[in-house]
Design a protein around this motif. Structure first.
Motif, PDB file in Angstrom:
ATOM      1  N   LYS A  53       0.868  -1.259  -0.037  1.00  0.00           N
ATOM      2  CA  LYS A  53       0.072  -0.126   0.078  1.00  0.00           C
ATOM      3  C   LYS A  53       0.581   1.315   0.008  1.00  0.00           C
ATOM      4  O   LYS A  53       0.392   2.215  -0.741  1.00  0.00           O
ATOM      5  N   GLU A  54       1.795   1.200   0.814  1.00  0.00           N
ATOM      6  CA  GLU A  54       2.712   2.524   0.888  1.00  0.00           C
ATOM      7  C   GLU A  54       4.009   2.196   0.370  1.00  0.00           C
ATOM      8  O   GLU A  54       4.884   2.787   0.870  1.00  0.00           O
ATOM      9  N   ASN A  55       4.285   1.254  -0.657  1.00  0.00           N
ATOM     10  CA  ASN A  55       5.499   1.097  -1.167  1.00  0.00           C
ATOM     11  C   ASN A  55       5.479   1.734  -2.647  1.00  0.00           C
ATOM     12  O   ASN A  55       5.150   1.443  -3.465  1.00  0.00           O
ATOM     13  N   GLY A  56       6.226   3.082  -2.398  1.00  0.00           N
ATOM     14  CA  GLY A  56       6.341   3.631  -3.615  1.00  0.00           C
ATOM     15  C   GLY A  56       7.048   3.300  -4.714  1.00  0.00           C
ATOM     16  O   GLY A  56       6.978   3.375  -6.009  1.00  0.00           O
ATOM     17  N   GLY A  57       8.273   2.213  -4.587  1.00  0.00           N
ATOM     18  CA  GLY A  57       8.980   1.775  -5.475  1.00  0.00           C
ATOM     19  C   GLY A  57       8.301   0.926  -6.265  1.00  0.00           C
ATOM     20  O   GLY A  57       8.304   0.701  -7.306  1.00  0.00           O
ATOM     21  N   TYR A  58       7.228   0.078  -5.453  1.00  0.00           N
ATOM     22  CA  TYR A  58       6.509  -0.909  -6.257  1.00  0.00           C
ATOM     23  C   TYR A  58       5.473  -0.146  -7.140  1.00  0.00           C
ATOM     24  O   TYR A  58       5.402  -0.743  -8.323  1.00  0.00           O
ATOM     25  N   HIS A  59       4.766   0.951  -6.529  1.00  0.00           N
ATOM     26  CA  HIS A  59       3.698   1.679  -7.233  1.00  0.00           C
ATOM     27  C   HIS A  59       4.654   2.254  -8.872  1.00  0.00           C
ATOM     28  O   HIS A  59       4.023   2.239  -9.905  1.00  0.00           O
ATOM     29  N   ALA A  60       5.642   2.681  -8.528  1.00  0.00           N
ATOM     30  CA  ALA A  60       6.499   3.231  -9.577  1.00  0.00           C
ATOM     31  C   ALA A  60       6.910   2.389 -11.032  1.00  0.00           C
ATOM     32  O   ALA A  60       6.593   2.439 -11.863  1.00  0.00           O
ATOM     33  N   ALA A  61       7.204   1.097 -10.178  1.00  0.00           N
ATOM     34  CA  ALA A  61       7.832  -0.003 -11.005  1.00  0.00           C
ATOM     35  C   ALA A  61       6.324  -0.603 -11.848  1.00  0.00           C
ATOM     36  O   ALA A  61       6.409  -1.013 -12.952  1.00  0.00           O
ATOM     37  N   ARG A  62       5.108  -0.736 -11.106  1.00  0.00           N
ATOM     38  CA  ARG A  62       4.116  -1.071 -11.748  1.00  0.00           C
ATOM     39  C   ARG A  62       3.572  -0.390 -13.089  1.00  0.00           C
ATOM     40  O   ARG A  62       2.978  -0.388 -14.037  1.00  0.00           O
ATOM     41  N   ASP A  63       3.575   1.254 -12.761  1.00  0.00           N
ATOM     42  CA  ASP A  63       3.339   2.179 -13.831  1.00  0.00           C
ATOM     43  C   ASP A  63       4.153   2.084 -14.737  1.00  0.00           C
ATOM     44  O   ASP A  63       3.583   2.125 -15.975  1.00  0.00           O
ATOM     45  N   GLU A  64       5.506   1.885 -14.400  1.00  0.00           N
ATOM     46  CA  GLU A  64       6.523   1.722 -15.717  1.00  0.00           C
ATOM     47  C   GLU A  64       6.163   0.605 -16.556  1.00  0.00           C
ATOM     48  O   GLU A  64       6.278   0.488 -17.684  1.00  0.00           O
ATOM     49  N   GLN A  65       5.743  -0.536 -15.880  1.00  0.00           N
ATOM     50  CA  GLN A  65       5.352  -1.905 -16.685  1.00  0.00           C
ATOM     51  C   GLN A  65       4.281  -1.452 -17.260  1.00  0.00           C
ATOM     52  O   GLN A  65       4.208  -2.003 -18.445  1.00  0.00           O
ATOM     53  N   GLY A  66       2.950  -0.775 -17.174  1.00  0.00           N
ATOM     54  CA  GLY A  66       1.876  -0.382 -17.935  1.00  0.00           C
ATOM     55  C   GLY A  66       2.626   0.420 -18.855  1.00  0.00           C
ATOM     56  O   GLY A  66       2.150  -0.023 -20.190  1.00  0.00           O
ATOM     57  N   LYS A  67       3.368   1.384 -18.886  1.00  0.00           N
ATOM     58  CA  LYS A  67       3.864   1.901 -20.153  1.00  0.00           C
ATOM     59  C   LYS A  67       4.606   1.303 -21.141  1.00  0.00           C
ATOM     60  O   LYS A  67       4.585   1.413 -22.244  1.00  0.00           O
ATOM     61  N   VAL A  68       5.651   0.450 -20.457  1.00  0.00           N
ATOM     62  CA  VAL A  68       6.255  -0.509 -21.296  1.00  0.00           C
ATOM     63  C   VAL A  68       5.333  -1.444 -22.300  1.00  0.00           C
ATOM     64  O   VAL A  68       5.602  -1.667 -23.468  1.00  0.00           O
ATOM     65  N   GLU A  69       4.373  -1.971 -21.302  1.00  0.00           N
ATOM     66  CA  GLU A  69       3.421  -2.924 -22.170  1.00  0.00           C
ATOM     67  C   GLU A  69       2.522  -2.250 -22.959  1.00  0.00           C
ATOM     68  O   GLU A  69       2.266  -2.953 -24.297  1.00  0.00           O
TER      69      GLU A  69
END
Length: 169
Positions: free
Chosen positions: A49-65
């Protein structure tokens, strides 16, 4: 029917096609793996929930895909370097010269009708997509034809096709 087929076609130079293929291979391989590794490492840190690195990486994954899907679609519809017929009819792969109705001939502008991704490989020539307002209106027009289209600002503009020749590089 030809117009919709033409608009679905993405005309690319061989250089641009190869560049996009390389970008796709990089995204599907090293970039995708690096993002997955970052997601995994961030997930191991605990509370998501409060893991900024996780959320940033998931956002990046969405952009890459998303970019992967865009590139796959573009390359699937690509027509590579095939020079269109030199019959004065506007189609993807043509260098088109046009002027606005009422303008003098010296105010004419020239562009390449093709994928915007090739702009850096055509030596300063403007590139308009067949899906752009002007591009979609002008496809199928012949030299001397007047066509109108709705500009992004809502105005209806009229242009005259001055020349349409195959782009040769």
């Amino acid at each position: 029917m030809t117009q919709s087929t033409e608009q679905g076609t993405i005309w690319l130079t061989q250089e641009a096609y190869d560049k996009l293929q390389a970008e796709l291979a990089n995204l599907k391989g090293p970039v995708r793996q690096e993002v997955i590794a970052r997601i995994s490492a961030a997930r191991d840190e605990g509370d998501l929930k409060e893991n900024g690195g996780y959320h940033a990486a998931r956002d990046e994954q969405g952009k890459v895909e998303g970019r992967i899907r865009q590139l796959e679609d573009m390359l699937l519809r690509a027509k590579v370097g095939e020079t269109p017929e030199d019959d004065g009819t506007v189609s993807p792969g043509m260098k088109v010269t046009y002027k606005f109705v009422g303008d003098d001939d010296d105010e004419a502008e020239t562009f390449l009708l093709g994928a915007r991704e090739i702009e850096d490989s055509v030596e300063g020539l403007k590139v308009y997509s067949p899906q752009s307002p002007l591009g979609s209106a002008i496809i199928g027009a012949k030299v001397g034809d007047t066509v109108s289209y709705d500009a992004p600002n809502g105005k209806t503009l009229e242009v005259v096709v001055v020349a349409a020749v195959p782009f040769t590089g």
